[in-house]
Design a protein around this motif. Structure first.
Motif, PDB file in Angstrom:
ATOM      1  N   LEU A 185       0.851  -1.174   0.000  1.00  0.00           N
ATOM      2  CA  LEU A 185       0.000   0.000   0.000  1.00  0.00           C
ATOM      3  C   LEU A 185       0.886   1.223   0.000  1.00  0.00           C
ATOM      4  N   THR A 190      -9.956   2.914  -7.034  1.00  0.00           N
ATOM      5  CA  THR A 190      -8.641   3.565  -6.970  1.00  0.00           C
ATOM      6  C   THR A 190      -7.515   2.629  -6.548  1.00  0.00           C
ATOM      7  N   LEU A 191      -7.824   1.630  -5.713  1.00  0.00           N
ATOM      8  CA  LEU A 191      -6.770   0.780  -5.158  1.00  0.00           C
ATOM      9  C   LEU A 191      -6.849  -0.670  -5.607  1.00  0.00           C
ATOM     10  N   LEU A 218       0.654   5.401  -0.762  1.00  0.00           N
ATOM     11  CA  LEU A 218      -0.216   6.536  -1.035  1.00  0.00           C
ATOM     12  C   LEU A 218       0.539   7.839  -0.805  1.00  0.00           C
TER      13      LEU A 218
END
Length: 253
Positions: free
Chosen positions: A3, A42-43, A5
């Motif tokens: 992850l 988005t992910l 961001l």
């Protein structure tokens, strides 16, 4: 899975969890649906499912333990809750070989149909006997495993057996918390979780609870009739949302 961001991405994800918390606070449900819908765009679906786990479990446990009906609901609903939890596992197994977007489309359509019927005052009424409870619970669990959403047919079933508003909200908390715990275990078995994603999911509890507090503040100001209307319109919107994203989402399996 990892992850990563930037500041803008972090702000967007935080806002999504606050929004999902508000919906959860008002309706007593909808957090996984909102999170999966917005985060997947988005992910990606695996990351979205992992991030939603801890906030969903914690907020639903909070919801399940509040309201004063816990023991009575457990005695009445245990066959339904048990089958709903166990059936999540075969649902996740099927997910590995089935394109889940078509099932999400079906799920969204059923939610919309149920909401429209009830808004037109054509309410379903059930006695909640063991056969109805187990069949509904099993179907709810399989759909949870395949879509990540524990709403149908569990929520319509809980409403159909005549639970009042506070007991209904608490019963949904029980259903969603147990279903999500089963989903987390099943996903872990499929190696779809990582320590980094679980850490991010733990941090996401804070904005989710902020949103949930705002939603509960609003719900306390609604009458029983107004809550019913908001509840059913919320189901209608969630169903439409699932249908739209299922049609727009690329194939997942």
């Amino acid at each position: 899975m990892g992850l990563s961001l930037d500041a803008a991405g972090l702000a967007m994800v935080t806002a999504i969890f606050v929004l999902a918390g508000v919906v959860k606070g008002v309706l007593g449900m909808g957090m996984p649906t909102i999170l999966l819908a917005l985060l997947t765009a988005t992910l990606g679906l695996p990351v979205a499912m992992a991030l939603m786990l801890v906030p969903t479990v914690v907020t639903n446990l909070w919801q399940a333990l509040r309201g004063g009906h816990l023991l009575a609901l457990c005695r009445r609903l245990w066959p339904f809750l048990l089958t709903a939890s166990l059936a999540v596992w075969p649902g996740v197994w099927v997910l590995a070989s089935v394109d889940a977007r078509w099932l999400s489309l079906l799920l969204g359509g059923l939610l919309m149909l149920y909401a429209v019927m009830n808004l037109r005052r054509r309410s379903l009424r059930l006695v909640g006997n063991p056969v109805q409870a187990c069949v509904t619970g099993a179907l709810n669990g399989v759909l949870t495993g395949m879509t990540g959403s524990s709403v149908f047919p569990g929520v319509p079933y809980l409403q159909a057996i005549g639970l009042p508003r506070d007991a209904l909200v608490q019963a949904m908390g029980l259903l969603f918390s147990l279903s999500t715990l089963s989903l987390a275990l099943a996903l872990n078995e499929r190696a779809l979780l990582s320590a980094e994603l679980l850490g991010g999911s733990l941090v996401a509890v804070v904005p989710a609870f902020i949103g949930m507090g705002l939603g509960q503040w609003w719900r306390r100001r609604l009458s029983e009739a107004r809550f019913r209307q908001v509840f059913l319109v919320g189901l209608l919107v969630l169903g439409a949302y699932l249908c739209l994203l299922s049609l727009l989402r690329p194939s997942m399996g």
